[in-house]
Design a protein around this motif. Structure first.
Motif, PDB file in Angstrom:
ATOM      1  N   ALA A 270       5.203 -10.226   1.936  1.00  0.00           N
ATOM      2  CA  ALA A 270       3.830 -10.212   1.558  1.00  0.00           C
ATOM      3  C   ALA A 270       3.510  -9.373   0.550  1.00  0.00           C
ATOM      4  O   ALA A 270       3.818  -8.007   0.309  1.00  0.00           O
ATOM      5  CB  ALA A 270       3.146  -9.415   3.007  1.00  0.00           C
TER       6      ALA A 270
ATOM      7  N   ALA B 104       3.414 -15.478   3.829  1.00  0.00           N
ATOM      8  CA  ALA B 104       2.254 -14.689   4.286  1.00  0.00           C
ATOM      9  C   ALA B 104       0.895 -15.264   4.397  1.00  0.00           C
ATOM     10  O   ALA B 104      -0.027 -15.057   5.103  1.00  0.00           O
ATOM     11  CB  ALA B 104       2.068 -13.378   3.629  1.00  0.00           C
TER      12      ALA B 104
ATOM     13  N   ILE C 260      -2.714 -12.343   5.806  1.00  0.00           N
ATOM     14  CA  ILE C 260      -1.534 -11.861   6.828  1.00  0.00           C
ATOM     15  C   ILE C 260      -1.809 -11.781   7.942  1.00  0.00           C
ATOM     16  O   ILE C 260      -1.137 -12.340   9.259  1.00  0.00           O
ATOM     17  CB  ILE C 260      -1.056 -10.568   6.120  1.00  0.00           C
ATOM     18  CG1 ILE C 260       0.226 -10.196   7.245  1.00  0.00           C
ATOM     19  CG2 ILE C 260      -2.176  -9.500   6.338  1.00  0.00           C
ATOM     20  CD1 ILE C 260       1.211 -11.068   6.849  1.00  0.00           C
TER      21      ILE C 260
ATOM     22  N   VAL D   1       7.732  -7.541   8.393  1.00  0.00           N
ATOM     23  CA  VAL D   1       7.040  -7.840   7.275  1.00  0.00           C
ATOM     24  C   VAL D   1       7.452  -6.835   6.081  1.00  0.00           C
ATOM     25  O   VAL D   1       7.314  -5.628   6.459  1.00  0.00           O
ATOM     26  CB  VAL D   1       5.466  -7.677   7.731  1.00  0.00           C
ATOM     27  CG1 VAL D   1       4.376  -8.007   6.150  1.00  0.00           C
ATOM     28  CG2 VAL D   1       5.069  -8.539   8.696  1.00  0.00           C
TER      29      VAL D   1
ATOM     30  N   ASP E 217       6.239  -5.399   2.948  1.00  0.00           N
ATOM     31  CA  ASP E 217       5.047  -5.453   1.691  1.00  0.00           C
ATOM     32  C   ASP E 217       5.553  -5.105   0.434  1.00  0.00           C
ATOM     33  O   ASP E 217       6.308  -4.031   0.097  1.00  0.00           O
ATOM     34  CB  ASP E 217       4.214  -4.229   2.319  1.00  0.00           C
ATOM     35  CG  ASP E 217       3.178  -4.096   1.114  1.00  0.00           C
ATOM     36  OD1 ASP E 217       2.520  -5.128   0.893  1.00  0.00           O
ATOM     37  OD2 ASP E 217       3.304  -2.789   0.587  1.00  0.00           O
TER      38      ASP E 217
ATOM     39  N   THR F 182      -3.212  -4.666   1.956  1.00  0.00           N
ATOM     40  CA  THR F 182      -2.041  -5.360   2.725  1.00  0.00           C
ATOM     41  C   THR F 182      -1.341  -4.306   3.765  1.00  0.00           C
ATOM     42  O   THR F 182      -1.286  -4.644   4.800  1.00  0.00           O
ATOM     43  CB  THR F 182      -1.166  -6.064   2.106  1.00  0.00           C
ATOM     44  OG1 THR F 182      -1.916  -7.257   1.322  1.00  0.00           O
ATOM     45  CG2 THR F 182       0.004  -6.933   2.780  1.00  0.00           C
TER      46      THR F 182
ATOM     47  N   ALA G 136      -1.497  -9.995   0.369  1.00  0.00           N
ATOM     48  CA  ALA G 136      -1.785 -10.805   1.444  1.00  0.00           C
ATOM     49  C   ALA G 136      -2.808 -10.330   2.297  1.00  0.00           C
ATOM     50  O   ALA G 136      -2.994 -10.608   3.321  1.00  0.00           O
ATOM     51  CB  ALA G 136      -0.469 -10.912   2.050  1.00  0.00           C
TER      52      ALA G 136
END
Length: 348
Positions: free
Chosen positions: A10, A93, A17, A38, A40, A47, A13
């Motif tokens: 992501a 994402a 997301i 996830v 990042d 996000t 996002a």
């Protein structure tokens, strides 16, 4: 026991997301049957904050944060190293998972598959999702080599359209390329030929949303360079296959020739300044350009890009303002035509 790991890179996002996560958590799976990882990738928006808030409600949501942006390849590699599921799905994402994943997961487990190729529903311009059809025998388990030779012109190179056996990925130990766009082409291709057991299922498992802001679609010097670089990687991989998979290699060769000739064309490069063209050529690298030159079959300008940078840079310096002006004129003419047509329709 964790059956399935969803791995989501992501980057900025925040607007999509939650939609992606909601599609996963709405599946009829028990909490201990799946996990969501996830990564990042050093987002500059909120996000990470959104993920942390979501994780307070979902104990099987694991958030990893990269201090520097290394693109999707690095994020997927990290997520895969942390995954515990028997099978893995790579999710972007800005896309969503379809409920068909439940049935195909059972089939993959029953057949002990390394890879399972499935349907993806692609968003069209009317924002409707249409499954992409494939003429491949369904539920037929074959070796990766046979699959590559017979069906490669049908398959998609997006890693999100496959269900992956995690032990298979660990055994092959072929990571995604990092710090580059188009990191998935050769990842998928190298794994296909190494799979002992691969099959196809027509169940829709993934919804692919149109993202016009995607870095792959954005015109920038590193995007153009990475299109060329992925072709170099794919050709190098084909060099290791000898004549074992001639149809597979010919399909890759045709795609790569199209990508390279388009990327290093006069029309493409006159969109950039001399400085950006220099960045493109430097990012590709002298060794890669020399290798591509030996492939042959290129136009004069593409050959110049590969062997005589100074000539190309002089040409860009002279052509860039003219090309930019001509494009502006064309856009203005097209805009006036559209206005004229709209005015005529109003009168009618």
């Amino acid at each position: 026991m964790t059956q399935l790991s969803f791995i989501i890179p992501a980057y900025n996002a925040s607007s999509t997301i939650v939609r992606a996560l909601d599609s996963i958590y709405s599946l009829p799976l028990k909490t201990d049957e799946f996990e969501v990882i996830v990564v990042d990738d050093c987002s500059t928006d909120n996000t990470l904050e959104i993920l942390q808030a979501y994780a307070t409600k979902q104990p099987n949501l694991h958030i990893l944060h990269q201090e520097q942006n290394h693109r999707q390849g690095a994020a997927r590699n990290w997520g895969l190293n942390e995954a515990k599921g028997d099978y893995v799905m790579f999710v972007d994402a800005d896309d969503t998972i379809a409920r068909g994943i439940i049935g195909v997961l059972k089939f993959a487990e029953q057949k002990d598959l390394d890879m399972l190729f499935c349907f993806t529903a692609w968003e069209n311009v009317q924002h409707q999702f249409v499954p992409r059809m494939y003429e491949i025998p369904e539920f037929l388990v074959v070796t990766g080599g046979e699959f590559a030779e017979k069906y490669y012109d049908e398959v998609c190179v997006g890693p999100w359209t496959y269900l992956w056996g995690r032990e298979f990925l660990m055994r092959t130990n072929i990571p995604f390329i990092e710090n580059r766009r188009m990191e998935d082409f050769d990842f998928v291709e190298q794994h296909i030929v190494k799979a002992n057991k691969i099959a196809y299922c027509s169940e829709v498992i993934y919804n692919y949303f149109i993202n016009h802001g995607s870095t792959v679609r954005t015109m920038s010097y590193d995007t153009v360079a990475d299109w060329v670089h992925v072709c170099y990687r794919r050709w190098r991989f084909c060099d290791t296959l000898d004549s074992k998979y001639p149809n597979f290699v010919s399909k890759i060769d045709a795609q790569c020739r199209n990508f390279v000739s388009s990327s290093l064309s006069v029309r493409r490069l006159t969109r950039f300044t001399q400085s950006d063209v220099r960045k493109i050529l430097n990012r590709i690298g002298e060794g890669e350009l020399d290798y591509l030159y030996t492939k042959g079959g290129w136009g004069i300008f593409t050959r110049l890009c590969m062997k005589h940078r100074s000539v190309v840079l002089v040409f860009i310096t002279l052509a860039h303002p003219t090309a930019a002006l001509s494009r502006t004129v064309v856009r203005t003419i097209r805009k006036n035509i559209q206005i004229g047509r709209a005015s005529c329709r109003e009168r009618v």
